[in-house]
Design a protein around this motif. Structure first.
Motif, short mmCIF file in Angstrom:
data_model
loop_
_atom_site.label_atom_id
_atom_site.label_comp_id
_atom_site.label_asym_id
_atom_site.label_seq_id
_atom_site.Cartn_x
_atom_site.Cartn_y
_atom_site.Cartn_z
N PRO A 43 -44.60 66.16 17.11
CA PRO A 43 -45.83 66.61 17.83
C PRO A 43 -46.49 68.06 16.73
N GLU A 44 -47.77 67.53 16.84
CA GLU A 44 -48.25 68.19 15.06
C GLU A 44 -48.42 69.54 15.83
N ALA A 45 -48.54 69.81 17.04
CA ALA A 45 -48.43 71.08 16.86
C ALA A 45 -47.26 71.52 18.20
N PRO A 46 -46.27 71.87 17.45
CA PRO A 46 -44.72 71.91 18.19
C PRO A 46 -44.97 73.95 19.25
N TYR A 47 -44.01 73.06 20.25
CA TYR A 47 -44.19 74.70 20.91
C TYR A 47 -44.42 76.14 19.65
N VAL A 48 -44.78 77.55 20.39
CA VAL A 48 -44.82 78.01 19.99
C VAL A 48 -43.94 79.19 21.11
N TRP A 49 -43.10 79.38 21.02
CA TRP A 49 -42.65 80.95 22.55
C TRP A 49 -43.46 81.92 22.49
N LYS B 91 -25.11 74.28 21.25
CA LYS B 91 -25.68 75.58 20.84
C LYS B 91 -26.92 75.01 20.61
N PHE B 92 -27.07 73.40 20.63
CA PHE B 92 -28.65 72.86 20.64
C PHE B 92 -29.63 73.34 21.93
N TRP B 93 -28.75 73.46 23.36
CA TRP B 93 -29.42 74.23 24.28
C TRP B 93 -29.61 75.90 24.33
N LEU B 94 -29.12 76.05 23.43
CA LEU B 94 -29.27 77.78 23.58
C LEU B 94 -30.59 78.00 22.67
N LYS B 95 -30.35 77.12 21.15
CA LYS B 95 -31.66 77.34 19.90
C LYS B 95 -32.71 76.67 19.82
N GLU B 96 -32.38 75.55 20.52
CA GLU B 96 -34.08 74.38 20.48
C GLU B 96 -34.70 75.33 22.12
N LEU C 243 -41.45 75.69 30.93
CA LEU C 243 -41.04 76.18 31.95
C LEU C 243 -40.02 77.46 31.68
N ILE C 244 -39.58 76.96 30.64
CA ILE C 244 -38.26 78.12 30.14
C ILE C 244 -38.63 79.93 29.95
N ASP C 245 -40.21 78.92 29.64
CA ASP C 245 -40.57 80.70 28.75
C ASP C 245 -41.45 81.14 29.82
N THR C 246 -41.62 80.77 30.35
CA THR C 246 -43.00 81.06 31.87
C THR C 246 -42.14 82.19 32.56
N ALA C 247 -40.24 81.59 32.75
CA ALA C 247 -39.69 81.66 33.21
C ALA C 247 -39.20 83.68 32.48
N HIS C 248 -38.68 83.23 31.40
CA HIS C 248 -38.56 84.40 30.55
C HIS C 248 -39.66 85.62 30.51
#
Length: 692
Positions: A174-180, A338-343, A267-272
């Motif tokens: 995507p042009e605008a990747p998700y920003v945490w 590692k992928f699921w932890l980092k990505e 979803l993960i970001d909102t939970a955090h």
């Protein structure tokens, strides 16, 4: 099993005829549990196996496991400054092409990969204009004697065509990747209160729910209920929705049936942002047999990722068993962790099917009656090594990560420290507890419930390993089994769960549902888990859409309207669950406080124990209430903070919970600083008091 005393061994000293005493330094597991001493050589062997592989993968310490587990940065499809690069491990292939929307799904020389000399890897470089975001693609793999379309093993996005039902990989740039928004997060682990959930069945509507709907509609409920961790099932892509996510095809792709990668990250970001940790149910114990969608026959070699011969297929799960003895497979699985932890910023994993991994028999038909059953040569040391390395890696990537083993055999050391010879999990599931509750409800009259048995079972665990206790998980809700509330009330839930219409069966079920949860949660030594909706006694079972039910979603959803309806009894249970967790969290250092038994009497069916300043009192008798029942407790005054019999929780409200209870002097117990506390304890109820 209690530890025995380790006596120092003696050796004879010839000089001057003296005898000298030499202390034997045992590995940590054995030092803490002397009954393991006969098996110390095997424990050390497993530990040294892991150390050897760590040395191999880190080149003798020149690199780290985290460096090693970066396969997803090399393999798969990547956009670079010069265009696109695609790589795949396919040692048995003779030719490999990318096919897709961009070339009419036909093999073309422009999209033909080259084998990297001396390896089993293939590489294809393309200009930037060759692919675009949203394009669908697959590999066309040729081998001696055949060819086939395949989804790349490292694909990060896989979608299913709604009409043809065919799965394809999808270019996702995507042009605008998700920003945490929450860049750093540290889970609360004391205690760890887990809300086990499934995104697709998280909605009231008869459909597949989405990550966004879960974030907006379900997450606020979890936050309000007081849980501090959600465990998401079925994240990794799986072809068959009804598999509950256990037949994984694409290990690096978040299931697209629930939405986009950005939706999951949101979803993960909102939970955090709300203090909620997010762990995923990771399936490394087996893989789907599908060849086009999965890894079953990626390049003409069915054993590329999986054990050969009789160990190739799981005899009970209709799936394939990973070959944990292959370095390339270990690389794939560690990189997946590692992928699921980092990505996606997941906070850890609940590893599914660990028992199946540990034993050549997959644990099927095994009784596990003694320690010898864990060291009899029937264990897969390759799988044990992999699990140990996975835990080392995960905590190297994120020292605050959470790892939980779903394991039923009782393998010692599973949740012990690596340095002690353990496998390094933070927690293991206390799978004995739900089995005990099922057996008790099914087989015993209420009059025969023994507090001593209950107390022993909820505390039955190894002293050196933390556990996640639970009354029921998703397993107890699936078709063929029953939730606790349905075992207690069954069909009467349909007719007698409206306020004012309750019958004796409903009243009994409401009371015992609360008591079972309270005694389980109050005795935890690590964490507590609840499956989505069970906190309010969700009726019926879980049955995913399938041919046998007309592909219906009726039983693959959560009926939140039931708990929201204040005219029904469900909210009693939901309200109690929330207050129960709040009570546990109110005691500082709850997990570190010992569970101190105050009293039990199987004849009266009374149980009392303390944790810190909290006193838990249970009366499991269905008919007998007790006036001025006395306990010897630390001197002071005690106030009621939670009562299962309170009217607001669907109880009878027989006790006055506003009264402070003062202890009564007894000269016999002055030196112990104990006095008598006398309480009115109604039948089939429990109360929690706090010492002032």
């Amino acid at each position: 099993m209690a530890a025995k005393t380790n006596k120092p061994k003696t050796v004879s000293g010839k000089a001057a005829g003296k005898r000298t005493v030499k202390k034997v330094k045992h590995i940590g597991l054995v030092a803490k549990d002397g009954y393991l001493e006969p098996f110390e050589e095997a424990i050390r062997g497993r530990h040294e196996h892991a150390l050897y592989k760590i040395g191999q993968f880190t080149r003798g310490g020149k690199k780290t496991l985290e460096d090693f587990a970066s396969g997803y940065d090399y393999y798969g499809l990547h956009k670079t400054a010069r265009g696109w690069v695609f790589r795949e491990w396919a040692p048995n292939a003779t030719e490999l092409y990318l096919i897709g929307d961009f070339n009419g799904w036909q093999k073309a020389d422009k999209y033909k990969a080259k084998r990297i000399e001396g390896t089993g890897n293939w590489e294809l470089k393309l200009p930037a204009k060759a692919l675009k975001h949203g394009d669908l693609y697959k590999m066309c793999v040729c081998w001696n004697g055949g060819e086939g379309e395949r989804i790349p093993a490292w694909a990060r996005r896989v979608i299913q065509d709604e009409e043809t039902k065919i799965f394809s990989a999808q270019v996702w740039e995507p042009e605008a990747p998700y920003v945490w928004k929450k860049k750093k997060f540290r889970p609360v682990k004391s205690p760890l209160l887990i809300y086990e959930c499934h995104i697709g069945m998280g909605q009231d509507a008869e459909k597949v729910g989405t990550y966004a709907e879960f974030r907006d509609n379900v997450l606020p409920r979890i936050i309000k209920d007081g849980y501090n961790c959600i465990q998401i099932m079925a994240v990794q892509e799986h072809p068959y929705y009804g598999s509950f996510g256990y037949h994984v095809s694409s290990f690096f792709a978040a299931s697209s049936r629930f939405g986009t990668p950005e939706d999951l990250k949101s979803l993960i970001d909102t939970a955090h942002q709300n203090g909620i940790a997010v762990i995923m149910d990771i399936v490394h114990s087996h893989a789907v047999k599908n060849e086009v969608e999965g890894l079953g026959n990626l390049a003409g070699d069915p054993n590329q990722y999986f054990y050969p011969g009789g160990r190739h297929e799981h005899p009970a799960w209709d799936s394939l068993c990973f070959d944990y003895g292959k370095d390339e497979v270990i690389h794939f699985l560690l990189s997946n962790c590692k992928f699921w932890l980092k990505e996606y910023n997941f906070d850890g994993f609940r590893f599914d099917g660990v028992t199946s991994m540990l034993y050549y028999s997959h644990g099927l038909g095994e009784a596990f009656c003694g320690y010898q059953d864990y060291f009899n040569g029937g264990q897969d040391d390759n799988a044990i090594c992999y699990l140990t390395l996975a835990n080392k890696l995960i905590h190297e990537v994120n020292p605050n990560a959470i790892t939980i083993a779903e394991e039923v055999s009782g393998m010692p050391g599973l949740a012990a420290k690596f340095e002690d010879g353990g496998y390094g999990f933070d927690y293991r599931m206390a799978m004995n507890i739900p089995d005990y509750w099922i057996k008790t409800i099914k087989e015993l009259r209420d009059e025969d419930w023994k507090p001593s048995s209950i107390f022993w079972e909820v505390k039955n665990r190894r002293a050196d390993e933390k556990t996640i206790s639970y009354c029921e998980s998703h397993d107890q809700a699936l078709v063929g089994d029953k939730t606790i509330i349905f075992r207690l009330i069954d069909a009467d839930m349909y007719w007698h769960f409206k306020k004012g219409d309750e019958n004796g069966t409903a009243h009994r079920g409401i009371a015992l549902h609360k008591m079972i949860r309270l005694v389980t949660a109050a005795t935890i030594n690590g964490g507590y888990l609840n499956f989505m909706g069970n906190e309010f006694g969700h009726p019926e079972w879980i049955d995913f859409p399938r041919e046998g039910n007309g592909w219906s979603h009726k039983y693959a959803r959560r009926q939140w309207n039931l708990v929201d309806n204040k005219e029904l009894c469900y909210h009693y249970l939901g309200d109690f669950d929330r207050e129960m967790l709040e009570t546990i969290k109110s005691e500082k250092g709850f997990i570190k406080t010992p569970v101190r038994e105050i009293w039990h009497n199987d004849g009266d069916q009374i149980l009392a124990f303390m944790r810190g300043d909290l006193l838990f009192v249970f009366n499991f008798s269905p008919t007998r209430s007790f006036t001025d029942y006395g306990f010897l407790v630390p001197t002071g005054s005690y106030d009621v903070v939670l009562n299962t019999d309170a009217v607001e929780f669907g109880g009878n409200g027989l006790a006055d919970d506003t009264v402070s209870h003062l202890t009564t002097y007894d000269a016999l117990y002055v030196e112990e600083r104990k006095e008598w506390l006398k309480l009115y304890i109604p039948a089939r109820s429990a109360v929690v008091l706090r010492k002032n």
